[in-house]
Design a protein around this motif. Structure first.
Motif, PDB file in Angstrom:
ATOM      1  N   ALA A   6       2.272  70.366  17.752  1.00  0.00           N
ATOM      2  CA  ALA A   6       2.068  69.769  16.621  1.00  0.00           C
ATOM      3  C   ALA A   6       2.639  68.282  16.195  1.00  0.00           C
ATOM      4  O   ALA A   6       1.916  67.459  15.953  1.00  0.00           O
ATOM      5  N   ILE A   7       3.772  68.185  16.462  1.00  0.00           N
ATOM      6  CA  ILE A   7       4.663  67.196  15.956  1.00  0.00           C
ATOM      7  C   ILE A   7       4.202  66.172  17.146  1.00  0.00           C
ATOM      8  O   ILE A   7       4.056  64.997  16.908  1.00  0.00           O
ATOM      9  N   ALA A   9       1.299  65.922  18.711  1.00  0.00           N
ATOM     10  CA  ALA A   9      -0.109  65.440  18.518  1.00  0.00           C
ATOM     11  C   ALA A   9      -0.115  64.549  17.138  1.00  0.00           C
ATOM     12  O   ALA A   9      -0.814  63.651  17.178  1.00  0.00           O
ATOM     13  N   SER A  10       0.745  64.706  16.116  1.00  0.00           N
ATOM     14  CA  SER A  10       0.556  63.933  15.043  1.00  0.00           C
ATOM     15  C   SER A  10       1.235  62.449  15.333  1.00  0.00           C
ATOM     16  O   SER A  10       1.019  61.776  14.554  1.00  0.00           O
ATOM     17  N   LEU A  11       2.084  62.373  16.283  1.00  0.00           N
ATOM     18  CA  LEU A  11       2.584  60.753  16.812  1.00  0.00           C
ATOM     19  C   LEU A  11       1.494  60.424  17.532  1.00  0.00           C
ATOM     20  O   LEU A  11       1.309  59.022  17.380  1.00  0.00           O
ATOM     21  N   LEU A  13      -2.044  60.812  17.672  1.00  0.00           N
ATOM     22  CA  LEU A  13      -3.178  60.456  17.110  1.00  0.00           C
ATOM     23  C   LEU A  13      -3.255  59.070  16.404  1.00  0.00           C
ATOM     24  O   LEU A  13      -4.456  58.479  16.592  1.00  0.00           O
TER      25      LEU A  13
END
Length: 81
Positions: A6-7, A9-11, A13
């Motif tokens: 999740a971390i 992916a958040s970086l 996107l």
């Protein structure tokens, strides 16, 4: 494990979003360049004459009034063209 993904992916996107915008900008610049080259070639092939584009001519290839001030923008021409 899921938190790590999740971390990451958040970086990732925002970077992908910026890449998409840059690709669109490059595509637009390329299209503008091609239109410019087409105008120059048409002009030179036709003894210095350009295509007519009058707002009163129904057969004009571009609909719009280029006589208006540069700051104005007609939304109706966006829908018709």
């Amino acid at each position: 494990m899921v938190a790590t993904i999740a971390i990451l992916a958040s970086l990732l996107l925002p970077i992908l979003g910026k890449a998409k915008v840059k690709a669109q900008r490059t595509n637009c610049s390329s299209n503008l360049r091609q239109l410019g080259l087409a105008w120059v070639m048409y002009y030179s092939d036709n003894n210095g004459w350009l295509v007519e584009s009058y707002p009163t001519n129904a057969d004009a290839w571009v609909q719009g009034d280029m006589q208006k001030s540069p700051g104005s923008h007609e939304r109706s021409f966006d829908r018709t063209g």
